[in-house]
Design a protein around this motif. Structure first.
Motif, PDB file in Angstrom:
ATOM      1  N   ARG A  72      56.748 -65.035  25.808  1.00 29.34           N
ATOM      2  CA  ARG A  72      57.236 -64.344  24.613  1.00 29.34           C
ATOM      3  C   ARG A  72      56.111 -63.602  23.888  1.00 29.34           C
ATOM      4  NH1 ARG A  72      60.520 -68.603  24.940  1.00 29.34           N
ATOM      5  NH2 ARG A  72      59.265 -70.118  23.808  1.00 29.34           N
ATOM      6  N   MET A  73      54.901 -64.165  23.930  1.00 30.86           N
ATOM      7  CA  MET A  73      53.847 -63.651  23.042  1.00 30.86           C
ATOM      8  C   MET A  73      52.756 -62.838  23.728  1.00 30.86           C
ATOM      9  SD  MET A  73      53.632 -66.660  20.274  1.00 30.86           S
ATOM     10  CE  MET A  73      55.158 -67.519  19.848  1.00 30.86           C
ATOM     11  N   THR A  74      52.876 -62.626  25.029  1.00 30.81           N
ATOM     12  CA  THR A  74      51.845 -61.825  25.672  1.00 30.81           C
ATOM     13  C   THR A  74      52.152 -60.332  25.510  1.00 30.81           C
ATOM     14  OG1 THR A  74      50.686 -61.336  27.721  1.00 30.81           O
ATOM     15  CG2 THR A  74      53.000 -61.945  27.946  1.00 30.81           C
ATOM     16  N   ALA A  75      51.082 -59.561  25.382  1.00 19.41           N
ATOM     17  CA  ALA A  75      51.266 -58.112  25.292  1.00 19.41           C
ATOM     18  C   ALA A  75      51.390 -57.510  26.692  1.00 19.41           C
ATOM     19  CB  ALA A  75      50.076 -57.496  24.550  1.00 19.41           C
ATOM     20  N   LYS A  76      51.098 -58.342  27.708  1.00 24.43           N
ATOM     21  CA  LYS A  76      51.193 -57.850  29.095  1.00 24.43           C
ATOM     22  C   LYS A  76      52.635 -57.987  29.585  1.00 24.43           C
ATOM     23  CE  LYS A  76      46.504 -59.265  30.155  1.00 24.43           C
ATOM     24  NZ  LYS A  76      46.189 -60.548  29.511  1.00 24.43           N
ATOM     25  N   GLY A  77      52.963 -57.233  30.619  1.00 15.67           N
ATOM     26  CA  GLY A  77      54.311 -57.330  31.195  1.00 15.67           C
ATOM     27  C   GLY A  77      55.315 -56.560  30.355  1.00 15.67           C
ATOM     28  N   LEU A 125      42.840 -50.899  21.044  1.00 17.66           N
ATOM     29  CA  LEU A 125      41.407 -51.042  21.329  1.00 17.66           C
ATOM     30  C   LEU A 125      41.154 -52.070  22.435  1.00 17.66           C
ATOM     31  CD1 LEU A 125      40.108 -50.831  17.660  1.00 17.66           C
ATOM     32  CD2 LEU A 125      39.443 -49.290  19.526  1.00 17.66           C
ATOM     33  N   VAL A 126      41.908 -53.165  22.401  1.00 13.26           N
ATOM     34  CA  VAL A 126      41.751 -54.198  23.438  1.00 13.26           C
ATOM     35  C   VAL A 126      42.080 -53.590  24.811  1.00 13.26           C
ATOM     36  CG1 VAL A 126      42.733 -56.361  24.334  1.00 13.26           C
ATOM     37  CG2 VAL A 126      42.168 -56.162  21.910  1.00 13.26           C
ATOM     38  N   SER A 127      43.153 -52.798  24.873  1.00 16.41           N
ATOM     39  CA  SER A 127      43.541 -52.179  26.152  1.00 16.41           C
ATOM     40  C   SER A 127      42.503 -51.167  26.600  1.00 16.41           C
ATOM     41  CB  SER A 127      44.891 -51.474  26.024  1.00 16.41           C
ATOM     42  OG  SER A 127      45.846 -52.358  25.536  1.00 16.41           O
ATOM     43  N   LEU A 128      41.980 -50.401  25.645  1.00 20.42           N
ATOM     44  CA  LEU A 128      40.995 -49.370  25.987  1.00 20.42           C
ATOM     45  C   LEU A 128      39.741 -49.992  26.605  1.00 20.42           C
ATOM     46  CD1 LEU A 128      40.156 -46.364  25.757  1.00 20.42           C
ATOM     47  CD2 LEU A 128      39.236 -46.903  23.495  1.00 20.42           C
ATOM     48  N   GLY A 135      39.478 -53.410  35.022  1.00 25.72           N
ATOM     49  CA  GLY A 135      39.249 -52.040  34.558  1.00 25.72           C
ATOM     50  C   GLY A 135      38.330 -51.938  33.347  1.00 25.72           C
ATOM     51  N   ALA A 136      37.599 -53.000  33.022  1.00 27.37           N
ATOM     52  CA  ALA A 136      36.751 -52.969  31.818  1.00 27.37           C
ATOM     53  C   ALA A 136      35.703 -51.863  31.917  1.00 27.37           C
ATOM     54  CB  ALA A 136      36.070 -54.321  31.650  1.00 27.37           C
ATOM     55  N   LYS A 137      35.557 -51.122  30.798  1.00 24.22           N
ATOM     56  CA  LYS A 137      34.551 -50.043  30.773  1.00 24.22           C
ATOM     57  C   LYS A 137      34.171 -49.740  29.329  1.00 24.22           C
ATOM     58  CE  LYS A 137      37.693 -46.111  30.257  1.00 24.22           C
ATOM     59  NZ  LYS A 137      38.552 -46.793  29.347  1.00 24.22           N
ATOM     60  N   VAL A 138      33.020 -49.096  29.153  1.00 23.01           N
ATOM     61  CA  VAL A 138      32.647 -48.666  27.806  1.00 23.01           C
ATOM     62  C   VAL A 138      33.334 -47.319  27.573  1.00 23.01           C
ATOM     63  CG1 VAL A 138      30.744 -48.065  26.272  1.00 23.01           C
ATOM     64  CG2 VAL A 138      30.426 -49.839  28.017  1.00 23.01           C
ATOM     65  N   GLY A 173      50.347 -51.243  18.828  1.00 23.50           N
ATOM     66  CA  GLY A 173      50.687 -52.380  19.700  1.00 23.50           C
ATOM     67  C   GLY A 173      50.141 -53.680  19.143  1.00 23.50           C
ATOM     68  N   LEU A 174      50.929 -54.748  19.273  1.00 24.76           N
ATOM     69  CA  LEU A 174      50.493 -56.074  18.800  1.00 24.76           C
ATOM     70  C   LEU A 174      49.805 -56.828  19.927  1.00 24.76           C
ATOM     71  CD1 LEU A 174      53.384 -57.766  16.774  1.00 24.76           C
ATOM     72  CD2 LEU A 174      51.204 -56.886  15.926  1.00 24.76           C
ATOM     73  N   ASP A 175      48.752 -57.569  19.584  1.00 25.74           N
ATOM     74  CA  ASP A 175      48.052 -58.458  20.514  1.00 25.74           C
ATOM     75  C   ASP A 175      47.847 -59.782  19.786  1.00 25.74           C
ATOM     76  OD1 ASP A 175      46.048 -59.931  21.788  1.00 25.74           O
ATOM     77  OD2 ASP A 175      44.974 -58.157  22.466  1.00 25.74           O
ATOM     78  N   LEU A 176      48.475 -60.835  20.284  1.00 29.82           N
ATOM     79  CA  LEU A 176      48.364 -62.139  19.618  1.00 29.82           C
ATOM     80  C   LEU A 176      47.341 -63.043  20.310  1.00 29.82           C
ATOM     81  CD1 LEU A 176      52.148 -62.744  18.795  1.00 29.82           C
ATOM     82  CD2 LEU A 176      50.360 -61.863  17.280  1.00 29.82           C
ATOM     83  N   GLY A 177      46.450 -62.427  21.097  1.00 34.41           N
ATOM     84  CA  GLY A 177      45.436 -63.195  21.849  1.00 34.41           C
ATOM     85  C   GLY A 177      44.526 -64.038  20.968  1.00 34.41           C
ATOM     86  N   GLY A 178      44.394 -63.657  19.705  1.00 31.76           N
ATOM     87  CA  GLY A 178      43.509 -64.394  18.805  1.00 31.76           C
ATOM     88  C   GLY A 178      44.179 -65.564  18.114  1.00 31.76           C
ATOM     89  N   ILE A 179      45.462 -65.788  18.363  1.00 36.04           N
ATOM     90  CA  ILE A 179      46.199 -66.812  17.608  1.00 36.04           C
ATOM     91  C   ILE A 179      47.209 -67.609  18.454  1.00 36.04           C
ATOM     92  CG2 ILE A 179      47.940 -65.104  16.817  1.00 36.04           C
ATOM     93  CD1 ILE A 179      48.084 -66.617  14.167  1.00 36.04           C
ATOM     94  N   ALA A 180      47.721 -67.010  19.530  1.00 40.56           N
ATOM     95  CA  ALA A 180      48.841 -67.635  20.257  1.00 40.56           C
ATOM     96  C   ALA A 180      48.471 -68.944  20.954  1.00 40.56           C
ATOM     97  CB  ALA A 180      49.417 -66.645  21.277  1.00 40.56           C
TER      98      ALA A 180
END
Ligand code: AMP
Ligand code: MG
Length: 351
Positions: A72-77, A125-128, A135-138, A173-180
């Motif tokens: 329910r709480m992932t921004a992926k998928g 920003l997290v996706s970028l 795919g991590a890059k500066v 876009g919401l990202d709950l990675g810091g709390i979920a």
């Protein structure tokens, strides 16, 4: 060439648990055997160490409940509630379950309390950056500016009466990675208690919840990860009872590029990973969701403002660990903490 390091093994070892061999076990008292099961959920290893006999199907139901929260709480998928909110950004409010609503309401309240240091609309920003992915890059400055313009918790509109959530601008876009994960730890603790489990350790990749006491009645001892070490070395031990210990740090997920380390906690003011003196922040409290939001918030805020925020909250203690091996903590944290690595120094202030 940039080199990606995604070390989920580091994340699980973020806190080491000392479940046995800590002395004080009376010979007369029979100590039940500890059962441990581990699964990969929330992008990390989730382990449950329990003293009570729990059947395989009960273990399964606890892990399944966690997978449900993750879904329910992932921004992926494309299928979860968060995905629905994100794909309706700038279009329409989306109805969500009571639990997703609760986490988003809490996330927004921390965004307000930290004046945007913690901001669940950080997804662009997290996706970028893609830290922790292949795919991590500066990114370029232009890309960062564009993504930053699509963030902002004030444009996260929550209607609690109708259980709807709306991101008012397209591209947000919401990202709950810091709390979920914290919410997941709380729910797991509640579920285990309902199953009659009074003693155990729940570890969601470093979000630890210590249920009750150890089987012999003594408090749990939880190691605080040395943020600079590669793998599971701890700098000290916390004695905890029915409490959660949550750490945010630079060691968890990072990208190394051009001799620099870019970690996974973003400063929304710059669009870059936070650059301050901190290597890690640990929160000790009763509520893992609050502790999770708070550890991320205080990492971004830094020692002075972070301490100020924690001091306004009851039953909440904090420890700051700097890159140059200084430790500053509240009195309540110091009471239960024992430093074991003498290359670190405990200081009164980080000014
Ligand atoms: P934690 O490990 O709990 O400190 O959370 C870090 C995760 O929260 C990252 O992997 C992102 O998904 C998300 N995140 C990154 N920066 C922020 C921020 N400034 N506010 C809220 N969430 C963030
Ligand atoms: Mg957090």
């Amino acid at each position: 060439m940039s080199r990606l390091k995604y070390r989920w093994l580091g994340a699980i070892s973020a806190l080491c648990i000392f479940a046995a061999g800590c002395g004080g076990i009376s010979a007369a008292k029979a100590v039940p055997e500890m059962v441990e099961k581990t699964e990969f959920i929330f992008g990390t290893l989730v382990s449950l160490k329990l003293y009570e006999p729990v059947s395989d199907s009960e273990f399964l139901s606890v892990f399944e409940a966690l997978r449900g929260i993750e879904g329910r709480m992932t921004a992926k998928g494309a299928s979860g509630e968060l995905a629905a909110i994100n794909s309706n950004a700038g279009v329409a409010p989306v109805q969500v379950s009571a639990e997703t609503l609760k986490v988003i309401v809490t996330a927004k309240s921390y965004a307000e309390a930290s004046e945007g240091a913690f901001d669940p609309t950080v997804l662009p920003l997290v996706s970028l950056w893609g830290i922790g992915t292949e795919g991590a890059k500066v990114p370029t400055q232009q890309e960062i500016d564009r993504a930053r313009a699509q963030t902002g918790y004030k444009d996260l509109i929550i209607d609690e009466d109708n259980s709807t959530v709306f991101l008012s601008r397209a591209g947000m876009g919401l990202d709950l990675g810091g709390i979920a994960k914290g919410y997941g730890a709380d729910q797991t603790a509640a579920k285990l208690k309902a199953l009659g489990v009074e003693s155990g350790i729940i570890n969601l990749g470093g979000n630890v919840f210590a249920l009750g006491n150890r089987a012999d009645g003594s408090p749990w001892r939880v190691g605080v990860q040395n943020p600079e070490s590669q793998r599971g070395e701890y700098l000290g031990i916390c004695t905890v009872h029915d409490q959660t210990l949550v750490t945010s740090g630079i060691y968890e997920r990072y990208l190394e590029a051009d001799g620099k380390r870019y970690h996974h906690i973003i400063d929304l003011k710059t669009g870059y990973p936070v650059e301050n003196q901190l290597a890690g922040v640990s929160i000790l409290s009763k509520d893992s969701m609050e502790a999770d939001a708070l550890s991320t918030s205080c990492f971004v805020l830094g020692p002075e403002k972070g301490l100020h925020l924690v001091e306004s909250l009851p039953d909440t203690e904090i420890m700051f660990i700097t890159k140059d091996k200084k430790i500053m903590m509240t009195e309540g944290f110091a009471k239960v903490f024992k430093l074991t690595d003498d290359s670190f120094t405990i200081v009164e202030s980080l000014q």
